[in-house]
Every structure is written in C-alpha cells, then in structure tokens.
Design a protein around this motif. Structure first.
Motif, PDB file in Angstrom:
ATOM      1  N   GLN A  82     -34.315 -32.848   6.566  1.00  0.00           N
ATOM      2  CA  GLN A  82     -35.438 -31.867   6.190  1.00  0.00           C
ATOM      3  C   GLN A  82     -35.202 -31.506   4.308  1.00  0.00           C
ATOM      4  OE1 GLN A  82     -37.052 -29.325   9.100  1.00  0.00           O
ATOM      5  NE2 GLN A  82     -37.702 -31.874  10.711  1.00  0.00           N
ATOM      6  N   ARG A  83     -34.549 -32.830   3.690  1.00  0.00           N
ATOM      7  CA  ARG A  83     -34.367 -31.816   2.280  1.00  0.00           C
ATOM      8  C   ARG A  83     -35.313 -32.986   1.597  1.00  0.00           C
ATOM      9  NH1 ARG A  83     -28.696 -29.861   0.835  1.00  0.00           N
ATOM     10  NH2 ARG A  83     -29.080 -28.565   2.252  1.00  0.00           N
ATOM     11  N   TRP A  84     -36.227 -32.200   0.477  1.00  0.00           N
ATOM     12  CA  TRP A  84     -36.746 -33.100  -0.159  1.00  0.00           C
ATOM     13  C   TRP A  84     -36.719 -33.289  -1.677  1.00  0.00           C
ATOM     14  CZ3 TRP A  84     -38.901 -36.677   2.694  1.00  0.00           C
ATOM     15  CH2 TRP A  84     -38.740 -36.205   4.548  1.00  0.00           C
ATOM     16  N   LEU A  85     -36.801 -34.301  -2.426  1.00  0.00           N
ATOM     17  CA  LEU A  85     -36.672 -33.800  -3.808  1.00  0.00           C
ATOM     18  C   LEU A  85     -37.925 -34.558  -4.394  1.00  0.00           C
ATOM     19  CD1 LEU A  85     -34.647 -33.432  -5.970  1.00  0.00           C
ATOM     20  CD2 LEU A  85     -33.593 -35.378  -5.885  1.00  0.00           C
ATOM     21  N   TRP A  86     -37.941 -33.696  -5.306  1.00  0.00           N
ATOM     22  CA  TRP A  86     -39.329 -34.304  -6.429  1.00  0.00           C
ATOM     23  C   TRP A  86     -38.733 -33.764  -7.814  1.00  0.00           C
ATOM     24  CZ3 TRP A  86     -40.526 -31.070  -2.334  1.00  0.00           C
ATOM     25  CH2 TRP A  86     -40.733 -31.586  -1.719  1.00  0.00           C
ATOM     26  N   MET A 123     -45.688 -22.991  -1.180  1.00  0.00           N
ATOM     27  CA  MET A 123     -45.644 -22.229  -2.804  1.00  0.00           C
ATOM     28  C   MET A 123     -43.694 -23.072  -3.154  1.00  0.00           C
ATOM     29  SD  MET A 123     -48.588 -20.166  -3.000  1.00  0.00           S
ATOM     30  CE  MET A 123     -47.145 -18.672  -3.424  1.00  0.00           C
ATOM     31  N   PHE A 124     -43.448 -23.582  -3.292  1.00  0.00           N
ATOM     32  CA  PHE A 124     -42.015 -23.552  -3.642  1.00  0.00           C
ATOM     33  C   PHE A 124     -42.661 -24.210  -5.864  1.00  0.00           C
ATOM     34  CE2 PHE A 124     -42.698 -27.531  -2.357  1.00  0.00           C
ATOM     35  CZ  PHE A 124     -41.599 -29.104  -3.389  1.00  0.00           C
ATOM     36  N   SER A 125     -41.093 -22.874  -6.412  1.00  0.00           N
ATOM     37  CA  SER A 125     -42.001 -22.845  -7.757  1.00  0.00           C
ATOM     38  C   SER A 125     -39.976 -22.242  -8.189  1.00  0.00           C
ATOM     39  CB  SER A 125     -42.230 -21.107  -8.010  1.00  0.00           C
ATOM     40  OG  SER A 125     -41.752 -20.658  -7.670  1.00  0.00           O
ATOM     41  N   HIS A 126     -40.350 -21.958  -9.887  1.00  0.00           N
ATOM     42  CA  HIS A 126     -39.538 -22.143 -10.592  1.00  0.00           C
ATOM     43  C   HIS A 126     -40.040 -21.163 -11.454  1.00  0.00           C
ATOM     44  CE1 HIS A 126     -39.424 -23.177 -15.180  1.00  0.00           C
ATOM     45  NE2 HIS A 126     -40.920 -23.877 -14.372  1.00  0.00           N
ATOM     46  N   ASN A 127     -39.178 -19.662 -11.550  1.00  0.00           N
ATOM     47  CA  ASN A 127     -39.892 -19.104 -13.121  1.00  0.00           C
ATOM     48  C   ASN A 127     -37.926 -19.234 -14.006  1.00  0.00           C
ATOM     49  OD1 ASN A 127     -40.669 -17.393 -14.742  1.00  0.00           O
ATOM     50  ND2 ASN A 127     -40.556 -15.509 -12.886  1.00  0.00           N
ATOM     51  N   PRO A 145     -38.808 -19.479   5.259  1.00  0.00           N
ATOM     52  CA  PRO A 145     -38.720 -20.290   4.322  1.00  0.00           C
ATOM     53  C   PRO A 145     -37.125 -20.838   3.719  1.00  0.00           C
ATOM     54  CG  PRO A 145     -39.356 -18.880   2.379  1.00  0.00           C
ATOM     55  CD  PRO A 145     -39.517 -18.218   4.154  1.00  0.00           C
ATOM     56  N   THR A 146     -36.873 -21.839   3.272  1.00  0.00           N
ATOM     57  CA  THR A 146     -35.260 -21.261   2.746  1.00  0.00           C
ATOM     58  C   THR A 146     -35.504 -21.837   0.932  1.00  0.00           C
ATOM     59  OG1 THR A 146     -34.996 -23.961   3.047  1.00  0.00           O
ATOM     60  CG2 THR A 146     -34.733 -23.399   4.936  1.00  0.00           C
ATOM     61  N   ALA A 147     -34.512 -21.988   0.608  1.00  0.00           N
ATOM     62  CA  ALA A 147     -34.783 -22.045  -0.964  1.00  0.00           C
ATOM     63  C   ALA A 147     -34.713 -22.864  -1.598  1.00  0.00           C
ATOM     64  CB  ALA A 147     -33.339 -21.074  -1.435  1.00  0.00           C
ATOM     65  N   THR A 148     -35.278 -23.031  -2.588  1.00  0.00           N
ATOM     66  CA  THR A 148     -35.846 -23.926  -3.814  1.00  0.00           C
ATOM     67  C   THR A 148     -34.793 -23.739  -4.420  1.00  0.00           C
ATOM     68  OG1 THR A 148     -38.265 -23.470  -3.492  1.00  0.00           O
ATOM     69  CG2 THR A 148     -37.476 -25.108  -5.460  1.00  0.00           C
ATOM     70  N   ARG A 149     -34.309 -24.761  -4.853  1.00  0.00           N
ATOM     71  CA  ARG A 149     -33.512 -25.511  -5.282  1.00  0.00           C
ATOM     72  C   ARG A 149     -33.665 -26.565  -7.151  1.00  0.00           C
ATOM     73  NH1 ARG A 149     -31.559 -25.747  -0.576  1.00  0.00           N
ATOM     74  NH2 ARG A 149     -32.570 -28.285  -0.780  1.00  0.00           N
ATOM     75  N   MET A 159     -37.043 -30.387  -8.557  1.00  0.00           N
ATOM     76  CA  MET A 159     -36.941 -29.191  -7.349  1.00  0.00           C
ATOM     77  C   MET A 159     -36.440 -30.036  -5.825  1.00  0.00           C
ATOM     78  SD  MET A 159     -40.489 -27.609  -8.795  1.00  0.00           S
ATOM     79  CE  MET A 159     -40.479 -25.895  -8.146  1.00  0.00           C
ATOM     80  N   CYS A 160     -35.707 -29.276  -5.078  1.00  0.00           N
ATOM     81  CA  CYS A 160     -35.707 -29.770  -3.252  1.00  0.00           C
ATOM     82  C   CYS A 160     -35.724 -28.451  -2.796  1.00  0.00           C
ATOM     83  CB  CYS A 160     -33.714 -30.043  -4.255  1.00  0.00           C
ATOM     84  SG  CYS A 160     -33.477 -30.530  -3.086  1.00  0.00           S
ATOM     85  N   MET A 161     -36.329 -29.049  -1.476  1.00  0.00           N
ATOM     86  CA  MET A 161     -36.380 -27.434  -1.260  1.00  0.00           C
ATOM     87  C   MET A 161     -35.882 -28.388   0.626  1.00  0.00           C
ATOM     88  SD  MET A 161     -39.750 -25.425  -0.568  1.00  0.00           S
ATOM     89  CE  MET A 161     -40.422 -25.451   1.173  1.00  0.00           C
TER      90      MET A 161
END
Length: 175
Positions: A82-86, A123-127, A145-149, A159-161
């Motif tokens: 269940q790991r997805w990459l955008w 809602m996954f993000s980066h700052n 949630p699990t962490a967003t990489r 972005m991977c989650m």
C-alpha cells in the motif's frame, strides 16, 4: 606556514578518494528508472526495482513567471503493497525554497466519507521539503497516518505515502 607541494597533492588526492565515490553513489541508478538510488532510499522505494508510474493528469497554462508552481503533469503508481508514489512535474523546475504543497486524497473515492465537506481521507504535504500528513476516518474524525516521504529530483517533486487506496478491476480508484 606553507606546506610543501607533495603534501598539498597528497591532501587533494585523499579528498578526491572520499568525494568521487560519494558523488558516484549519489547518482547511481541501479534499476535504470531515472531516479537515483539515493532518492529512492529517501522515498522508501526499492532501488533495485524500477518504479512504473502512469500519468493521471496533464495541465496546460499560459506561460508565466509562476511556472514553478503550476502543475504540468502528475504521475502515480504503486511501489509496494500500500505504498504509493506521486511524481509532480511543473511548468518550470520546482524548488523547495519557500514552497508548501498539499495534496488532498479521497482514497475510497467516496465524497461522503473522510474530512467533512471535502471527502478526503488524507492531506499529505511538504513544507520546504519536510513531509507531513493529516488523516481522517470515514466519519471525519482524525485518523492515524503514516509519514509522507518527499524528494526533489530534476525539478520534479516526488511524494510517497503508505495508505489504502480503493481498487477496482486491478486499478486504483481515487479523487
């Protein structure tokens, strides 16, 4: 104090011995998919297996100085269980400097579940390159949630989650 030339040469050689292999490792791409192994390790994908991404959106914009914040193409794929990459391509190369991006994901493709009024479960993000995520249970309460990489390579934002995404006939179905 001036060092003899042979000492300077020896110091330069020692530095080269340390730097050259590190640079080579940073650019190594074991699976030849265009993502260096170091980037794949940052995203928690397998550097030995090529990522297969499909285009899920293309966007056109008139030329402007805001191209680094305008999507051109979004690719998506499963990179393990269940790991997805955008992979988000922009009109101009993207930079983490002074940048924040939030992606809203309706992972069950049901606008009546998840965050009230939005229907998103994540809602996954980066700052400025630091990943973040907020999750919502089907009833809208906070989820776990699990962490967003997050990584940046060649001006493309990755972005991977890890999360469940609805599947139908072997395809991911989400908004």
């Amino acid at each position: 104090m001036t060092l003899p030339r042979r000492h300077l040469l020896a110091a330069a050689a020692a530095i080269a011995v340390l730097i050259v292999p590190a640079l080579a490792r940073a650019q190594q791409d074991s699976d030849r998919d265009g993502l260096p192994d170091a980037v794949e390790e940052q995203l928690a994908t397998d550097p030995q297996v090529a990522e297969v991404l499909q285009t899920v959106g293309t966007f056109t914009h008139p030329p402007s100085d805001k191209g680094a914040m305008q999507f051109a193409q979004v690719e998506f794929g499963n990179v393990g269980r269940q790991r997805w990459l955008w992979a988000i391509h922009f009109q101009k190369p993207y930079s983490f400097t002074n940048a924040t991006l939030i992606l809203y994901l309706d992972a069950d493709n049901d606008p009546k579940t998840g965050r009230t009024g939005m229907g998103c479960e994540y809602m996954f993000s980066h700052n400025e390159g630091a990943g973040g995520v907020t999750a919502f249970a089907p009833d809208g309460t906070p989820g776990t949630p699990t962490a967003t990489r997050v990584a940046l390579h060649g001006g493309v934002l990755y972005m991977c989650m890890d999360c469940p995404i609805k599947q139908e006939n072997g395809k991911s179905v989400f908004r």
